[in-house]
Write a protein that holds these residues in place. Sequence first.
Motif, mmCIF file in Angstrom:
data_model
loop_
_atom_site.group_PDB
_atom_site.id
_atom_site.type_symbol
_atom_site.label_atom_id
_atom_site.label_comp_id
_atom_site.label_asym_id
_atom_site.label_seq_id
_atom_site.Cartn_x
_atom_site.Cartn_y
_atom_site.Cartn_z
ATOM 1 N N ASP A 27 -96.929 22.828 25.340
ATOM 2 C CA ASP A 27 -96.359 24.167 25.476
ATOM 3 C C ASP A 27 -97.402 25.160 25.977
ATOM 4 O O ASP A 27 -97.072 26.106 26.698
ATOM 5 C CB ASP A 27 -95.783 24.639 24.135
ATOM 6 C CG ASP A 27 -94.321 24.232 23.984
ATOM 7 O OD1 ASP A 27 -93.935 23.213 24.575
ATOM 8 O OD2 ASP A 27 -93.573 24.929 23.275
ATOM 9 N N TYR A 50 -89.774 24.580 30.169
ATOM 10 C CA TYR A 50 -90.128 25.997 30.135
ATOM 11 C C TYR A 50 -89.137 26.797 29.307
ATOM 12 O O TYR A 50 -87.957 26.453 29.209
ATOM 13 C CB TYR A 50 -90.209 26.558 31.564
ATOM 14 C CG TYR A 50 -91.261 25.861 32.393
ATOM 15 C CD1 TYR A 50 -92.611 26.150 32.216
ATOM 16 C CD2 TYR A 50 -90.891 24.900 33.331
ATOM 17 C CE1 TYR A 50 -93.581 25.489 32.960
ATOM 18 C CE2 TYR A 50 -91.849 24.240 34.086
ATOM 19 C CZ TYR A 50 -93.201 24.543 33.892
ATOM 20 O OH TYR A 50 -94.145 23.885 34.619
ATOM 21 N N LYS A 51 -89.645 27.881 28.723
ATOM 22 C CA LYS A 51 -88.833 28.696 27.832
ATOM 23 C C LYS A 51 -87.707 29.399 28.571
ATOM 24 O O LYS A 51 -86.630 29.614 28.000
ATOM 25 C CB LYS A 51 -89.712 29.718 27.114
ATOM 26 C CG LYS A 51 -90.625 29.107 26.056
ATOM 27 C CD LYS A 51 -91.581 30.130 25.469
ATOM 28 C CE LYS A 51 -90.833 31.265 24.788
ATOM 29 N NZ LYS A 51 -91.766 32.252 24.195
ATOM 30 N N GLN A 76 -85.050 26.990 28.766
ATOM 31 C CA GLN A 76 -84.555 26.790 27.402
ATOM 32 C C GLN A 76 -83.561 27.887 27.024
ATOM 33 O O GLN A 76 -82.476 27.608 26.492
ATOM 34 C CB GLN A 76 -85.730 26.783 26.425
ATOM 35 C CG GLN A 76 -85.347 26.480 24.982
ATOM 36 C CD GLN A 76 -86.563 26.522 24.063
ATOM 37 O OE1 GLN A 76 -87.413 27.411 24.174
ATOM 38 N NE2 GLN A 76 -86.647 25.565 23.157
ATOM 39 N N ASN A 113 -89.818 25.736 20.171
ATOM 40 C CA ASN A 113 -90.884 25.879 21.165
ATOM 41 C C ASN A 113 -92.158 26.313 20.445
ATOM 42 O O ASN A 113 -92.151 26.584 19.240
ATOM 43 C CB ASN A 113 -90.496 26.871 22.287
ATOM 44 C CG ASN A 113 -90.204 28.279 21.769
ATOM 45 O OD1 ASN A 113 -90.934 28.826 20.946
ATOM 46 N ND2 ASN A 113 -89.108 28.869 22.261
ATOM 47 N N ARG A 118 -90.045 25.760 13.714
ATOM 48 C CA ARG A 118 -89.926 24.341 14.083
ATOM 49 C C ARG A 118 -89.268 23.535 12.968
ATOM 50 O O ARG A 118 -88.308 22.782 13.206
ATOM 51 C CB ARG A 118 -91.330 23.807 14.389
ATOM 52 C CG ARG A 118 -91.464 22.314 14.546
ATOM 53 C CD ARG A 118 -92.962 21.975 14.646
ATOM 54 N NE ARG A 118 -93.227 20.565 14.519
ATOM 55 C CZ ARG A 118 -93.496 19.754 15.530
ATOM 56 N NH1 ARG A 118 -93.476 20.214 16.754
ATOM 57 N NH2 ARG A 118 -93.771 18.484 15.316
ATOM 58 N N SER A 147 -85.200 21.821 22.932
ATOM 59 C CA SER A 147 -86.632 21.861 22.649
ATOM 60 C C SER A 147 -87.456 21.822 23.922
ATOM 61 O O SER A 147 -87.081 21.193 24.910
ATOM 62 C CB SER A 147 -87.025 20.681 21.754
ATOM 63 O OG SER A 147 -88.418 20.686 21.512
ATOM 64 N N THR A 148 -88.579 22.501 23.881
ATOM 65 C CA THR A 148 -89.617 22.273 24.877
ATOM 66 C C THR A 148 -90.447 21.089 24.393
ATOM 67 O O THR A 148 -90.089 20.414 23.437
ATOM 68 C CB THR A 148 -90.495 23.520 25.043
ATOM 69 O OG1 THR A 148 -91.155 23.787 23.797
ATOM 70 C CG2 THR A 148 -89.654 24.729 25.440
#
Length: 919
Positions: free
Chosen positions: A436, A500-501, A504, A524, A546, A563-564
């Motif tokens: 990440d 990538y967020k 996401q 993430n 998480r 999820s990343t």
Amino acid sequence: MTSCRSLTMQTLKNGQTAIGTMPKMTMPEALAADTRVNHPRHGVGHVIADAGEFVVARFGATIQQVLRTELTLARSLDQALSTGTFDESSETLMRASAMAIRSVNDQWGVFSRSRVQLLPHQLWVCHKVNRTFPFRWLVADDVGLGKTIEAGLVLMPLVARAQIRRLLVLAPAKLVPQWQKRLRQMFDIRLQVYDRSVDTPAVDFWDTANMVVASVHTLRREVADGRSEGSRFLSADPWDAVVVDEAHHLHADERMGETLSFQLLRALEERQKIRSLLLFTGTPHRGKDYGFLSLLSLLDPGQFGPDHDIDEQLAKLPEVMIRNNKATVTDLKGNRLFTPVTVETREYAFSPEERAFYETLSAFIIDGRAYASTLDGRAQSARMLLLIALQKLAASSIAAIRSALTKRRAKLADVAAQARAPSPTITEGDEDETLDDRARADEEAWSKMLAELMEGEIARLDELLELAEPIAQERKIERLVDLIDRELPAGEPVLLFTEYKATQALVVDALHARFGYGCCAFINGDERLEEINKADGSRGPKSWSRDTAAEAFNQGTIRFLVSTEAAGEGIDLQERCATLVHVDMPWNPMRLHQRVGRLSRYGQTRPVQVFILRNPDTVEARIWDLLNAKLERIQRALDEAMDEREDISQLVIGMTGPSAFEKIFAAGQTQSRESLGQWFDRESATIGGEDLVDKVKTMLGNVTRFDFAQVGRNLPQVDLPDLERFFAMMMESHGRRVFRRDDGLDVLTPEKWVVEDYAMHDRYKGLLFDRNARLGNREGPTRLVGVGHTLFDRALKEGASLQSTLATCLRLSAPLLIASVEDQITGQDHSVTRIVLGAWRDQEGQTHVLRDWEVLQMLNALGRADNPKPPSVNGEQLKALEADLLSAMSESLPAVADMMTRPGIRSEIMLLPDQDAGT
């Protein structure tokens, strides 16, 4: 403890015996060699030499010289047979059971209080590692085979016997909480987490903490920077055992040198701070022999290292390296545990607007690479890295690339006058970075790199942003929702991965819009998304930790988890889910293996189904097709050369390294559709080349691995329920009845035990000998009973201290002899110091040798003959039978006691049928 009711056999005229009273045992004037004696501190031992005032005796694996006045005679089977002394069957069964339980657990860890079902390959790893102590092993099992469980099984028996008092677990920072949590919940091994804030000159953490889990990256920086915390760590007392997770970070390169993590372990080794070392990694060989052999040198620098002959070292791999893979592991019946993962693609096509944007972006990247090629040194490198980040963002989603382009356009406009020199802040990262972190660097690179990528870049960015503006719905996301809605069963849980967020957030919004707000959580590295749609129609930030997101997904509170790469390692998501979707494809193929490993792991009850979203018109998709075809060819070549199937892709990809794949994906953008195939063949020639595949075959052909066909029959077929009868008998012998309730067993603790052990509870409720029972995290340490439970350990200690040697039992068809095996060479410091065997002879005259777990099974089936009838036996015939059975057991020693230098066997207990023990 109730007193032992012992009886003796008086020899009759016909050579038979009858029950009488036991003669009083008095200390003789001189103790003969091998006389069994008891010492108040050392326990039961055997005399080596009597020197008058002093006696030299062996107690277990040590030899002690003690005062003669401290010794008392201990009863032996030989004495019982000679004098006709019979013991109470209850006490004899308890002693025999305690001996068998210890023997089984010391070798296999099967009675450790793990709260998951133990698998054969995990028990085998424990058995293999614990055959010697100190131990030095590299365990390179495939993802999802339970490395934390393997570590716990290895450590628990040694911790319980206090052979390991100081334990250090080193792991990546993100996995430190997981190691602490799992070893506590599954094995009740309680580790303190190292944190710089709790280590000060006034309160030296390393001077007081004995069981520690720490971030290897934190410690290595402290040591490398010469900080006082690092100095205190290096000068702390030696560790009985060190466990290293993700050990491939302990890397050394011929050109670049050693990583800081490698230097940290080497510094500990040079200071002789590591007694036992256990390394875990799924990719031990990273493509260069130098690094692989350097890693092995941490285990044994005398036999391994880059300066030694490589062929000689590969031949020695079975002594230090274990690898099990999903294709070969089984359950206790020999059935394969894992079914192959099914991978299917679902194609989509760009809309006209998306196609126009993609083609314009491709031209932008090609022109940028051409411009960068005219520059030198860091100026060229900085621009190339930025263009690569741009390509990776574009491969994920238009939302991801649009966000980055918008930020860069604004930054260039603000600082146009100063934007003529490349910033030195753009780097390729280092080994400390999480996946990440690397993705975040891609997204943020635009604000750090202020130099233009080409002449007129601002105008080119304006063109791209104008083309992106009308794209409100991306076809990839529409295809994703259609896949879930039309092809999957209603309510099917789905794990989705993005890199990538921004992508996401796009997926989270789409799932909420179609399946209802609240159906989805995310994971993430930041545990936060800044801009997503909310239930009331507004937009704003949303946070999910998480652990909370994973728990909600596993329990079924939510249907989707997006999820990343933050969930690509160190998290289990297989409880309910068997479906995974790759929303985007990372350029490092190893990440795909790690993603699938979240579902394809033990505990998965269904075949895992994986879907890949793919646009066949993109360069990335065509490169993936070529790469997959190449890996399949390599797999077929290896299948023909190996006896057991091995997933070659993970090893080949790991040995190739991520940078090689990234270069191929980045440079492939400039190739035409017609020339791409030939170009790929040239660029990928080193991936899975003949020499690399040969290395894999050689390495895998030499490692030690679990083989059910070879070791299955020796695996202990016992578990926690097999301890219950011994436990109940021990409680009853202390006047404590065990009550069975709906929620488990209730028992009052013997008063003497409570007085002597402050950790003992006065009463235990709801005790369970069932590792599959649903127990809360706080209940597990007190309710789940096995080796390591305070009450059970005291019962085991008491049972092993009993001296009963000869008794009669119900439901026994023939005399059963129980013997112990110890190494006659002292000072070996084995982790397994005593092995128990049994033997009996059937009516056809065939002798049966029993392993320790088979002995325990037989003992659990016998009845107590507390009021025995006078046995009609022939003492001389019993001694002859003992000798024959002992001889048969001796023949099995090379197989069962191969960890011992010179194993010796000794008779301990004989059990006779109650009604007729005639031979």
